[in-house]
Design a protein around this motif. Sequence first.
Motif, PDB file in Angstrom:
ATOM      1  N   PRO A   1       0.872  -0.998  -0.389  1.00  0.00           N
ATOM      2  CA  PRO A   1       0.046   0.005   0.065  1.00  0.00           C
ATOM      3  C   PRO A   1       1.018   1.338   0.124  1.00  0.00           C
ATOM      4  O   PRO A   1       1.993   1.292  -0.045  1.00  0.00           O
ATOM      5  CB  PRO A   1      -0.803   0.319   1.179  1.00  0.00           C
TER       6      PRO A   1
ATOM      7  N   LEU B   1      -2.323   5.475   5.484  1.00  0.00           N
ATOM      8  CA  LEU B   1      -2.428   4.325   6.173  1.00  0.00           C
ATOM      9  C   LEU B   1      -2.244   5.022   7.599  1.00  0.00           C
ATOM     10  O   LEU B   1      -1.925   5.986   7.319  1.00  0.00           O
ATOM     11  CB  LEU B   1      -2.006   3.546   6.251  1.00  0.00           C
ATOM     12  N   SER B   2      -3.472   4.995   8.695  1.00  0.00           N
ATOM     13  CA  SER B   2      -3.690   5.073   9.514  1.00  0.00           C
ATOM     14  C   SER B   2      -1.544   4.177  10.230  1.00  0.00           C
ATOM     15  O   SER B   2      -1.170   3.704  10.036  1.00  0.00           O
ATOM     16  CB  SER B   2      -3.956   4.599  10.787  1.00  0.00           C
TER      17      SER B   2
ATOM     18  N   GLY C   1      -2.427   0.947  10.822  1.00  0.00           N
ATOM     19  CA  GLY C   1      -2.437  -0.169   9.535  1.00  0.00           C
ATOM     20  C   GLY C   1      -1.053  -0.271   9.154  1.00  0.00           C
ATOM     21  O   GLY C   1      -0.617  -0.908   8.367  1.00  0.00           O
TER      22      GLY C   1
ATOM     23  N   GLU D   1       0.680  -3.794   9.066  1.00  0.00           N
ATOM     24  CA  GLU D   1       1.306  -4.359   7.167  1.00  0.00           C
ATOM     25  C   GLU D   1       2.566  -5.065   7.491  1.00  0.00           C
ATOM     26  O   GLU D   1       3.661  -6.026   6.635  1.00  0.00           O
ATOM     27  CB  GLU D   1       1.409  -3.249   6.448  1.00  0.00           C
TER      28      GLU D   1
END
Length: 281
Positions: free
Chosen positions: A157, A162-163, A166, A170
């Motif tokens: 991603p 992203l937070s 997140g 990942e």
Amino acid sequence: MQKDQLFTRRRLLLAGAGAAVVGAAGTAGVLMPGAGTEAAGPAPPAAGGLAAGRPLEPAAYRLRPLTGYGSPRSVPRRTRVRSAPLLRVSGRGRTMVLTFDDGPDPRYTPDILDTLAAYDVRAMFFVCGEMASYHKSLLARMSDEGHVVGNHTWSHPLLTTLSRSGIRSEMERTSDVIEDGYGERPQWFRAPYGAWNRAAFRLGAELGMEPLAWTVDTLDWTRPGTRAIVDRVKDGAAPGVVVLSHDAGGERSQSVRALREYLPGLLDSGYRVTVPRRPYT
């Protein structure tokens, strides 16, 4: 000692043995403390996403022993939180590092590994957890043949969207898969598209990983033709260079053919193509 008496690094790790590392990858110098640790700005975006659909199932590979031993699993060492990724390596002579992103992919990664083995060269593979989860036998082969595996997130991603939780997910999921297939947790990570932010640097450090970008981008993900890829590597070759290529994320036959052409040329020109050691600080 006979070759068949040697344990592979992965088998030794899984057996819980505590032997010290004997660098099968050579004496590659890397951004060691007080020796070229200055980080440059982020590299430009350059990587494709994963191939659509479920990856192909892995094939079986014969595991070849290394002439060295690995260390047992351990708690990640404290890693410096950087504000920019490392771009170059330092070391004696004309040292270069080849890196391959987005894999492993059984359509292309085995051919790249075969070429590296033919010239007794080690490389770095920044793998995506989703791909690696289907092809752990390729992670095992990378370990057994002395390559370094880094974390390239789970699903490739754009981390800057992203937070914090997140990004952690990942990275952690991918490190878990790498540890399971490769035998130890990764010590390096690379942000997809070269898109880094403060959270990525901090979370990577918390997980014991150094951020590594690149110096020379082959742009092979655009499929510019084998000759264009070869020319970019040859034109950009210099001491300390880190080359970015891909072994997955799309059709990568040009990348496979280019490696077969430029690698012997680099070696004939006196370059030492190897993998880095960590710059623990």
